[in-house]
Design a protein around this motif. Structure first.
Motif, mmCIF file in Angstrom:
data_model
loop_
_atom_site.group_PDB
_atom_site.id
_atom_site.type_symbol
_atom_site.label_atom_id
_atom_site.label_comp_id
_atom_site.label_asym_id
_atom_site.label_seq_id
_atom_site.Cartn_x
_atom_site.Cartn_y
_atom_site.Cartn_z
ATOM 1 N N ALA A 121 0.835 -1.208 0.000
ATOM 2 C CA ALA A 121 0.000 0.000 0.000
ATOM 3 C C ALA A 121 0.862 1.248 0.000
ATOM 4 C CB ALA A 121 -0.917 0.008 1.222
ATOM 5 N N THR A 122 0.253 2.356 -0.416
ATOM 6 C CA THR A 122 0.923 3.659 -0.336
ATOM 7 C C THR A 122 0.192 4.596 0.621
ATOM 8 O OG1 THR A 122 -0.320 4.515 -2.237
ATOM 9 C CG2 THR A 122 1.802 3.462 -2.702
ATOM 10 N N VAL A 123 -0.967 4.176 1.101
ATOM 11 C CA VAL A 123 -1.729 4.953 2.083
ATOM 12 C C VAL A 123 -1.875 4.096 3.342
ATOM 13 C CG1 VAL A 123 -3.937 6.061 2.614
ATOM 14 C CG2 VAL A 123 -3.007 6.192 0.296
ATOM 15 N N PRO A 124 -1.420 4.566 4.491
ATOM 16 C CA PRO A 124 -1.441 3.727 5.696
ATOM 17 C C PRO A 124 -2.829 3.254 6.102
ATOM 18 C CG PRO A 124 -0.849 6.012 6.234
ATOM 19 C CD PRO A 124 -0.773 5.874 4.747
ATOM 20 N N THR A 125 -3.842 4.068 5.859
ATOM 21 C CA THR A 125 -5.192 3.682 6.275
ATOM 22 C C THR A 125 -5.789 2.582 5.403
ATOM 23 O OG1 THR A 125 -6.005 5.565 4.977
ATOM 24 C CG2 THR A 125 -5.767 5.889 7.359
ATOM 25 N N THR A 126 -5.117 2.250 4.288
ATOM 26 C CA THR A 126 -5.610 1.171 3.437
ATOM 27 C C THR A 126 -5.189 -0.200 3.953
ATOM 28 O OG1 THR A 126 -5.428 2.660 1.538
ATOM 29 C CG2 THR A 126 -5.766 0.357 1.046
ATOM 30 N N LEU A 127 -4.096 -0.251 4.714
ATOM 31 C CA LEU A 127 -3.592 -1.544 5.163
ATOM 32 C C LEU A 127 -4.565 -2.304 6.069
ATOM 33 C CD1 LEU A 127 0.202 -0.782 5.743
ATOM 34 C CD2 LEU A 127 -0.789 -2.309 4.017
#
Length: 249
Positions: A121-127
């Motif tokens: 991922a490149t956005v932490p909230t997507t993990l």
């Protein structure tokens, strides 16, 4: 259901309406006769990033989008944002229209083909939502899998600044590191999908992305919805014929 099947696409940022145009291309190919509706809350993704989570307020906004899509006559709702998975889970209980997540099909494929799934991922909230979805699909399939995560920190900001080349290099570096401890890599955001072939070539392992498989899944559900009234009519006709036959005896 309306005569013309309708699919609603939910977006969480104006930034990605153009980026998500590939979804329109796939819908035109896979469901050329369907009516496509777009619903956008231009600040939800930014709010999730600011809050570091899908807050109750962001959840409510996504529920409102889903309810608006249903009120507009959508037969299927397609959520194009991976970061708001928990909000979509809530929305599923509050609308009667089926909701398909863009990464439903991708994560299903991942747990069917690998013992260790790498989430990039490149956005932490997507993990967290992507990991949770992978684990949910594994439980449904009766599979015992391991999930590994890697965040390409800063890559999303670089992409938003317009430097696609640097973003791509950062994601490739992250994929190489993740591939050392995973059997398959899933790209947690649709914005990473164009890199899938290059990553697969660089790491020598399967790389799954969501736009194509997610759209195919949504269209499959749309076709199922379209077929249901016809099946109901056929069942009613068969019942009438059977009752008529019984009455004649």
């Amino acid at each position: 259901m309306s005569t013309t099947a309708s699919i609603a696409v939910l977006h969480t940022s104006l930034l990605f309406v153009d980026a998500d145009s590939v979804i329109n291309d796939y819908l035109s190919e896979l469901a050329p006769d369907a009516r496509v509706l777009h619903f956008v809350d231009s600040d939800v993704l930014a709010a999730v990033v600011r809050d570091g989570e899908v807050s109750p307020a962001s959840t409510q906004r996504m529920v409102h989008l889903a309810q608006a899509a249903q009120a507009a006559g959508a037969d299927v709702i397609f959520s194009a944002c991976s970061s708001v998975g928990p909000a979509i889970d809530v929305a599923r209980h509050l609308v009667s229209v089926p909701i398909v997540k863009i990464d439903d099909a991708m994560t299903t494929s991942a747990v069917e083909t690998a013992d260790t799934v790498g989430v990039l991922a490149t956005v932490p909230t997507t993990l967290p939502p992507t990991r949770a979805l992978v684990e949910e699909k594994a439980r449904a399939a009766g599979r015992d899998i391991t999930v590994r995560e890697l965040l390409c920190e800063g890559a999303f900001s670089v992409l938003m600044s317009g430097d696609r080349d640097r973003h791509d290099a950062m994601v490739l570096d992250g994929a190489r590191a993740l591939a050392k401890k995973a059997d398959v890599i899933v790209l947690a955001q649709a914005s990473m999908a164009p890199l899938a072939p290059a990553i697969a070539e660089a790491v020598g392992k399967p790389v799954l992305s969501s736009p194509r498989s997610g759209t195919e899944n949504a269209v499959r559900v749309l076709h199922e919805q379209a077929a249901e009234p016809a099946r109901a009519t056929a069942r009613a006709w068969e019942t009438t014929q059977w009752q008529g036959g019984c009455g004649a005896r």
